[in-house]
Scaffold this active site. Structure first.
Site, short mmCIF file in Angstrom:
data_model
loop_
_atom_site.label_atom_id
_atom_site.label_comp_id
_atom_site.label_asym_id
_atom_site.label_seq_id
_atom_site.Cartn_x
_atom_site.Cartn_y
_atom_site.Cartn_z
CD1 TRP A 96 -2.12 -2.14 1.98
CD2 TRP A 96 -2.91 -1.39 0.03
NE1 TRP A 96 -3.12 -3.00 1.56
CE2 TRP A 96 -3.61 -2.56 0.37
CE3 TRP A 96 -3.24 -0.73 -1.16
CZ2 TRP A 96 -4.62 -3.10 -0.43
CZ3 TRP A 96 -4.23 -1.25 -1.96
CH2 TRP A 96 -4.91 -2.44 -1.59
CG ASP A 130 -3.23 3.90 4.33
OD1 ASP A 130 -4.22 3.68 5.07
OD2 ASP A 130 -3.02 3.26 3.27
CE LYS A 165 -8.77 -3.05 3.88
NZ LYS A 165 -7.55 -2.44 3.40
C1 LIG Z 1 -7.08 -1.94 2.08
C2 LIG Z 1 -6.04 -0.89 2.17
C3 LIG Z 1 -5.91 0.11 1.19
C4 LIG Z 1 -6.78 0.15 -0.05
O1 LIG Z 1 -8.05 0.52 0.27
P1 LIG Z 1 -9.16 0.77 -0.86
O2 LIG Z 1 -10.27 1.36 -0.04
O3 LIG Z 1 -9.50 -0.56 -1.44
O4 LIG Z 1 -8.62 1.71 -1.84
C5 LIG Z 1 -4.96 1.08 1.37
N1 LIG Z 1 -4.16 1.08 2.45
C6 LIG Z 1 -4.24 0.13 3.41
C7 LIG Z 1 -3.33 0.17 4.57
C8 LIG Z 1 -5.18 -0.88 3.30
O5 LIG Z 1 -5.26 -1.83 4.24
#
Ligand SMILES: *Cc1c(COP(=O)(O)O)cnc(C)c1O
Length: 360
Positions: free
Chosen positions: A101, A171, A195
């Protein structure tokens, strides 16, 4: 039909109480005679929902007044572009590459300016967090970017990098609301909610006010300017209304659980059960350096692809779903987010013990 123990990395398990409440309100939300899905986002009822959600989130995280809370769309992945478009005044930013990511965010930023990889743990399959105490951060970098919890590899920054005074952007998709957080250390904290908080389709972006400016990269779409959403209380256009409603319910649930400090304690307890078992197992092995282990995502392997596949299959039959590791790393991964009950982890460990006995 009963509910399974769902160890999915995302979309992931939600609190059963929240799902039951939403079900009870499905046809008639609080005497409105309609579902939240059917009501105008400009209605009094919906205004109450989004205002309350923001208020509860602010309370849970202790978000200071000089930060805005934005409910956005496009997944965490759209933020990979939105961040440089809004923040790259000098067209330069530092990225710490601790997994897929972070790498995707880094690559996206490269479309808009110079993305500088100042540290990486790619050399050992992202199984650790690199030393970030003295990074070569460029003088004119607009921000330093991290993925705080690496969903796929199961690592977590337990200490934030020294950004040398630069704005930190994080993030936190897979560790959102899993523990208390000092918001003032960040310029932006953002995450997709699927998540640990709610249904896919909502991204929460907590952003310091001074970072919300008119001065964005040329041709940045209106919908991708933080200012557009900040000026309109996340209602410039129709927000992901139903998703925000569920997030609001999860915020209430978290408050009832005792807030983020209680959540952290609970998460530590759950993760310890699994890590202790892995550390003593003759068959299963954790893949992450101990000091960098995530409380949310726990990857492990047997050392044999055949046994891994057998385990995943037998676990599924026993009611433990989604234990297969990410398609890029293989093995297994148990995601044990806030809503995973401690019994789920205890039963998984008991099952792993049985499997170990039967297969060694
Ligand atoms: C799942 C995830 C993403 C991607 O998320 P989307 O909503 O599918 O774009 C980005 N960063 C992390 C840390 C993730 O776990």
């Amino acid at each position: 039909m009963g509910r399974v123990y769902n160890f999915s990395a995302g979309p992931a398990v939600l609190p059963e109480e929240v799902l039951r409440e939403a079900a009870a309100e499905m046809l008639d939300y609080k005497g409105t005679g309609m579902s939240v899905m059917e009501m105008s986002h400009r209605s009094k009822a919906y205004e109450g929902i989004i205002t309350e959600a923001e208020k509860d989130l602010r309370e849970l995280m202790g978000i200071p007044d000089n930060y805005r809370v934005l409910f956005l769309q496009g997944g965490a992945s759209l933020q990979f572009a939105m961040i440089p478009m809004n923040l790259m005044k000098n067209r330069k930013a530092a990225y710490i590459i601790t997994g897929q990511w972070a790498k995707k965010a880094y690559q996206e930023a490269g479309l808009y300016g110079e993305a500088v990889a100042v540290a990486s743990s790619a050399d050992r399959t992202f199984s650790y967090i690199p030393d970030c105490s003295n990074l070569p951060i460029p003088e004119d970098a607009d921000y330093v970017y991290i993925c705080e919890n690496n969903t796929i590899y199961g690592t977590k920054f337990w200490k934030l990098p020294d950004t040398k005074g630069k704005t930190l952007v994080a993030d936190v998709s897979s560790c959102f609301l899993s523990e208390p957080v000092d918001v003032t250390k960040y310029g932006i904290i953002y995450g997709g909610v699927q998540k640990n908080i709610g249904p896919a389709g909502v991204v929460i972006c907590i952003i310091r006010e001074d970072l919300i400016t008119q001065d964005v990269l040329p041709a940045t779409p209106t919908m991708m300017r933080y200012k557009t959403h900040a000026d309109n209380g996340s209602m410039y256009n129709t927000p992901p209304a139903y998703g925000i409603y569920i997030c609001g319910k999860v915020f209430k649930w978290l408050k009832n659980q005792g807030g983020l400090a209680a959540m952290k304690e609970h998460n530590e307890k759950k993760a310890k059960i699994l890590y202790d078992f892995l550390d003593g197992s003759r068959l299963f092995k954790g893949t992450v350096e101990k000091k960098d282990r995530s409380l949310m995502n726990v990857p492990f392997v047997t050392g044999s692809e055949e046994l891994d596949a057998k385990f995943v299959k037998e676990a599924k039959a026993a009611g433990f779903e989604n234990l297969k590791g990410h398609r890029t790393v293989g093995g297994m991964r148990a995601s044990i987010y806030n809503a995973m009950p401690i019994e789920g982890v205890k039963k998984l460990v008991a099952f792993m013990q049985e499997f170990e006995t039967a297969n060694t």
